[in-house]
Design a protein around this motif. Structure first.
Motif, PDB file in Angstrom:
ATOM      1  N   GLU A 111      35.283  48.442  42.480  1.00 45.11           N
ATOM      2  CA  GLU A 111      35.561  49.688  41.766  1.00 45.11           C
ATOM      3  C   GLU A 111      35.645  50.865  42.736  1.00 45.11           C
ATOM      4  N   ARG A 112      34.732  50.911  43.714  1.00 47.44           N
ATOM      5  CA  ARG A 112      34.765  52.008  44.698  1.00 47.44           C
ATOM      6  C   ARG A 112      36.019  51.940  45.562  1.00 47.44           C
ATOM      7  N   GLU A 113      36.498  50.717  45.854  1.00 51.42           N
ATOM      8  CA  GLU A 113      37.755  50.576  46.601  1.00 51.42           C
ATOM      9  C   GLU A 113      38.934  51.067  45.773  1.00 51.42           C
ATOM     10  N   LEU A 114      38.939  50.697  44.507  1.00 50.17           N
ATOM     11  CA  LEU A 114      40.042  51.035  43.614  1.00 50.17           C
ATOM     12  C   LEU A 114      40.071  52.532  43.304  1.00 50.17           C
ATOM     13  N   LEU A 115      38.912  53.094  43.030  1.00 51.67           N
ATOM     14  CA  LEU A 115      38.809  54.502  42.667  1.00 51.67           C
ATOM     15  C   LEU A 115      37.595  55.124  43.349  1.00 51.67           C
ATOM     16  N   PRO A 116      37.744  55.576  44.582  1.00 57.82           N
ATOM     17  CA  PRO A 116      36.603  56.227  45.240  1.00 57.82           C
ATOM     18  C   PRO A 116      36.108  57.400  44.388  1.00 57.82           C
ATOM     19  N   ASP A 117      34.796  57.582  44.359  1.00 63.93           N
ATOM     20  CA  ASP A 117      34.222  58.637  43.522  1.00 63.93           C
ATOM     21  C   ASP A 117      34.711  60.006  43.981  1.00 63.93           C
ATOM     22  N   ASP A 118      35.141  60.788  43.030  1.00 64.30           N
ATOM     23  CA  ASP A 118      35.614  62.136  43.266  1.00 64.30           C
ATOM     24  C   ASP A 118      34.856  63.030  42.286  1.00 64.30           C
ATOM     25  N   PRO A 119      33.859  63.784  42.763  1.00 57.50           N
ATOM     26  CA  PRO A 119      33.034  64.589  41.856  1.00 57.50           C
ATOM     27  C   PRO A 119      33.836  65.532  40.961  1.00 57.50           C
ATOM     28  N   GLU A 120      34.902  66.106  41.492  1.00 57.34           N
ATOM     29  CA  GLU A 120      35.710  67.027  40.675  1.00 57.34           C
ATOM     30  C   GLU A 120      36.416  66.273  39.551  1.00 57.34           C
ATOM     31  N   LEU A 121      37.020  65.134  39.882  1.00 60.14           N
ATOM     32  CA  LEU A 121      37.687  64.329  38.854  1.00 60.14           C
ATOM     33  C   LEU A 121      36.665  63.845  37.834  1.00 60.14           C
ATOM     34  N   ARG A 122      35.495  63.388  38.307  1.00 62.52           N
ATOM     35  CA  ARG A 122      34.435  62.930  37.409  1.00 62.52           C
ATOM     36  C   ARG A 122      34.038  64.041  36.433  1.00 62.52           C
TER      37      ARG A 122
END
Length: 139
Positions: A111-122
């Motif tokens: 999941e982290r490879e597919l969608l690295p965490d982005d605090p703004e997007l989150r």
């Protein structure tokens, strides 16, 4: 052909992006032998510790029969064990095995490879869910 998605209404763009991510996520999970529902069940069981299937179903917002089938597959594949509840012999406790934890860890890495965490997007997606009429899905 030129990509026209920059001109799409935001709702269409969000829906298309969601479907694209979900397709890729499901394919990657299938490649390691997991289904999305199984990952949700593992996640809930890991967060709660040994717990009843009814609690897992309620937390995942699915019918107990649906969760029961998911748990049967997880048990068959050695990712969970179900044992008698010490206080209620009619119930069984679900416990994640070492193999289940390894599969969960692998899925989270994917999941982290597919969608690295982005605090703004989150934060923005969380705000959309908070403002929606429905309740946000689990995991």
């Amino acid at each position: 052909m030129e990509d026209q998605s920059a001109q799409w209404p935001i709702g269409r763009l969000l829906a298309a992006a969601s479907r694209a991510v979900e397709r890729e996520w499901d394919e990657r999970l299938r490649a390691i032998g997991l289904q999305h529902a199984a990952l949700i069940a593992l996640d809930i069981a890991l967060r709660n510790g040994p717990t009843g299937a009814d609690v897992i179903a309620r937390t995942a917002r699915v019918q107990p029969q649906t969760m029961s089938r998911t748990l049967e597959r997880l048990e068959r594949d050695g990712m969970i064990v179900r044992s008698p509840h010490p206080e209620d012999g009619r119930r069984r406790l679900v416990t994640v095995t070492d193999h289940g934890r390894q599969m969960w860890d692998t899925a989270r890495h994917i999941e982290r490879e597919l969608l690295p965490d982005d605090p703004e997007l989150r934060a923005r997606l969380g705000a959309i869910l908070a403002g929606s009429r429905g309740t946000p899905p689990v995991a």
